[in-house]
Motif scaffolding. Structure first.
Motif, PDB file in Angstrom:
ATOM      1  N   PHE A 130       0.828  -1.213   0.000  1.00  0.00           N
ATOM      2  CA  PHE A 130       0.000   0.000   0.000  1.00  0.00           C
ATOM      3  C   PHE A 130       0.862   1.264   0.000  1.00  0.00           C
ATOM      4  N   THR A 134       0.668   4.139  -2.819  1.00  0.00           N
ATOM      5  CA  THR A 134       0.229   5.506  -2.500  1.00  0.00           C
ATOM      6  C   THR A 134       1.186   6.497  -3.160  1.00  0.00           C
ATOM      7  N   LYS A 141      -7.569   3.587  -6.176  1.00  0.00           N
ATOM      8  CA  LYS A 141      -8.163   3.388  -4.848  1.00  0.00           C
ATOM      9  C   LYS A 141      -7.587   2.121  -4.227  1.00  0.00           C
ATOM     10  N   LEU A 142      -7.386   2.157  -2.915  1.00  0.00           N
ATOM     11  CA  LEU A 142      -6.867   0.976  -2.223  1.00  0.00           C
ATOM     12  C   LEU A 142      -7.964   0.352  -1.369  1.00  0.00           C
ATOM     13  N   CYS A 143      -7.982  -0.959  -1.338  1.00  0.00           N
ATOM     14  CA  CYS A 143      -9.080  -1.682  -0.716  1.00  0.00           C
ATOM     15  C   CYS A 143      -8.496  -2.925  -0.036  1.00  0.00           C
ATOM     16  N   VAL A 144      -9.062  -3.318   1.084  1.00  0.00           N
ATOM     17  CA  VAL A 144      -8.532  -4.492   1.766  1.00  0.00           C
ATOM     18  C   VAL A 144      -9.684  -5.322   2.321  1.00  0.00           C
ATOM     19  N   LEU A 158      -4.083   1.509   8.630  1.00  0.00           N
ATOM     20  CA  LEU A 158      -4.994   1.543   7.472  1.00  0.00           C
ATOM     21  C   LEU A 158      -5.357   2.989   7.122  1.00  0.00           C
ATOM     22  N   HIS A 161      -2.709   5.054   5.360  1.00  0.00           N
ATOM     23  CA  HIS A 161      -2.546   4.816   3.922  1.00  0.00           C
ATOM     24  C   HIS A 161      -3.775   5.253   3.129  1.00  0.00           C
ATOM     25  N   ILE A 163      -6.812   4.307   3.221  1.00  0.00           N
ATOM     26  CA  ILE A 163      -7.652   3.213   2.721  1.00  0.00           C
ATOM     27  C   ILE A 163      -9.066   3.467   3.217  1.00  0.00           C
ATOM     28  N   VAL A 166     -12.941  -0.962   3.424  1.00  0.00           N
ATOM     29  CA  VAL A 166     -12.505  -2.194   4.097  1.00  0.00           C
ATOM     30  C   VAL A 166     -13.646  -3.199   4.071  1.00  0.00           C
TER      31      VAL A 166
END
Ligand code: CLF
Ligand code: SF4
Length: 496
Positions: A130, A134, A141-144, A158, A161, A163, A166
């Protein structure tokens, strides 16, 4: 221009049809800030999944719990259908892969880490990926996705970063039910079993959910529907997570086959039928927004939901690619702007469908299911024989509602398999037997006749049209021809 303008347009035009996206209703009441977060996330917005792609990078091999539907050799069933990941990646390889995919597939808007184990059981690998993304790809887009066991201790990281999506898999809120799903959890350096283990997991999940909501992070809750274990209980789960502020609930069918080597698979635990899944989603939907377009992707999936282009992006192939990401970002920006313009046009166009549906409100027509072959873009653009899944909609005088997708074996998969087409068609008919019509861009004479005999009306008249508009038109035509006549007293929601 952003989708927000599109959505504002919808409101101004009184556009309440799913023609502006089946999630239109869900989006209309949302604050501006949230619409901005979800408009291009293919999992959080049903509309977006027709246009935007996602990818996963398999950087997280370990897990800190055991689910009875998971075999470590296979992808995490939280977010993946069983199938070994092709390559486990280092964070550096993962970043390279993301830049390559984002350059080649500009509509890829989201990078998710979803396994093959649990991302937060592998925090260094997950957060290092991540961190680099970034810095190098700020437009993604970041997703976890996580089981939630260690979520509370990772919330600060989280948020650092940025995010803001979730996913947590919550299958129960009752430890006794939990003990039937989770044989153990690894907690404070010890393996804990049974009800005690489930209790720890549930407490951590609920605590993590609250902490995320308090920080303004959008939380999607995934639940695996396990008939006879948590089916009735999931209604309670839905109420609780909604009350705590979860944004979306995704009830997914259990996948359990003996050959996967999972406990449930070996013990013969069955998954739910299409109808059981639909009923439970409807029962939960009174309390919260339901996701119905999940494809249970692999932990290394690449492409639009439902497709997997992973083979095009093996590390060997990526090493040969010349990636100029700053240039790619310019192209991506243009592609995303074009999609938004298309969505706006679609929204305006859906006025036609609205008019058709409004006209139908005076007719006592019953709701029906219809199937659609589409490879994306929200339009009918796939040959019947090339469809590996059909989108299922419920059409009534009130609206056109997306209710899910059904996978099938390709009817037409090359000359070598021509002898098997009859069996395949039988299976497709069984899968679509509760549908009144199937809309596709083209269909051959032979399947046409057999579908018609089975009471499913084939329709190739609406190729390249927007799905909701075409469905409304076919519904109106059927109503006009008396094919849907039924007294109001006998009307009943098909999926209720
Ligand atoms: Fe991946 Fe999950 Fe993010 Fe989507 S998938 S981590 S939220 S970017 Fe989406 Fe795939 Fe269903 Fe997951 S369709 S399995 S819900
Ligand atoms: Fe498997 Fe995911 Fe469950 Fe861990 S959380 S056991 S990886 S399904």
């Amino acid at each position: 221009m952003t989708l927000t303008v599109v959505e504002q347009n919808k409101t101004e035009q009184g556009c309440a049809s799913d023609g502006c996206g089946s999630s239109g209703d869900q989006m209309l009441h949302l604050p501006e800030e949230i619409r901005q977060k979800i408009f291009n996330h293919p999992c959080y917005s049903e509309q977006a999944h027709h246009y935007f792609a996602r990818m996963h990078v398999a950087v997280a091999p370990a897990c800190n719990i055991q689910c009875h539907y998971c075999n470590r050799k296979y992808d995490c069933s939280n977010e993946s259908r069983p199938g070994v990941v092709s390559e486990l990646l280092t964070p550096e390889q993962a970043v390279k892969k993301v830049l390559a995919v984002a350059s080649e597939i500009p509509q890829m808007s989201v990078l998710g880490i979803a396994g093959p184990g649990d991302p937060l059981a592998n925090p260094e690998r997950t957060f290092s990926t991540f961190q680099m993304l970034t810095e190098q790809a700020p437009d993604i887009k970041l997703c976890v996705s996580t089981n939630g066991l260690t979520l509370p201790e990772h919330i600060d990281e989280l948020c650092k970063h940025n995010i803001d999506h979730v996913t947590m898999t919550i299958n129960c809120v009752d430890p006794e039910i939990g003990a039937k799903i989770y044989p153990w959890v690894f907690w404070k350096n010890r393996r804990i079993k049974g009800i005690k283990a489930a209790k720890i997991l549930i407490e951590q999940q609920q605590k993590g959910l609250q902490m995320l909501v308090d920080r303004g992070v959008l939380v999607k809750v995934n639940s695996v529907l396990i008939p006879g274990v948590n089916d009735e209980h999931l209604k309670e789960v839905s109420k609780i997570v909604k009350a705590k502020g979860a944004f979306l609930h995704n009830v997914m069918p259990l996948i359990a086959e003996a050959e996967h080597g999972t406990f449930y698979g070996v013990m013969g635990q069955r998954g739910p039928t299409n109808n059981e899944l639909m009923k439970l989603q409807d029962a939960c939907s009174g309390d919260m927004n339901m996701m119905r377009h999940c494809r249970q992707c692999r932990a290394d999936a690449v492409g639009m939901l439902g497709e997997d282009r992973g083979d095009e992006f093996s590390m060997e192939k990526i090493e040969m690619m010349d990636i100029d990401y700053p240039a790619a970002m310019v192209k991506r920006k243009k592609v995303h702007a074009d999609i938004e313009a298309e969505l706006k046009a679609k929204c305006n166009n859906s006025e036609v469908a609205l008019v058709s549906l409004t006209g139908l409100k005076q007719i006592q027509s019953r709701p029906v299911l219809m199937a659609v072959a589409s490879s994306g873009g929200g339009i009918i653009n796939q040959h019947f024989g090339h469809a590996s899944e059909f989108l299922i909609y419920e059409i009534s005088p009130m609206d056109v509602r997306f209710i899910g997708h059904r996978k099938v074996d390709l009817y037409c998969s090359g000359s070598d398999n021509c002898g098997k087409t009859e069996t395949r068609l039988d299976k497709i008919i069984t899968t679509l037997k509760d549908c009144k019509a199937v809309l596709c861009s083209k269909i051959g004479f032979e399947p046409w006749v057999i579908l018609e005999e089975a009471g499913i009306q084939p329709d190739g008249e609406h190729a390249m049209e927007f799905i909701e508009d075409a469905l409304a038109a076919v519904y109106k035509e059927m109503a006009d021809n008396g094919q849907l006549d039924k007294p109001a007293s006998q009307q009943q929601k098909i999926s209720a």
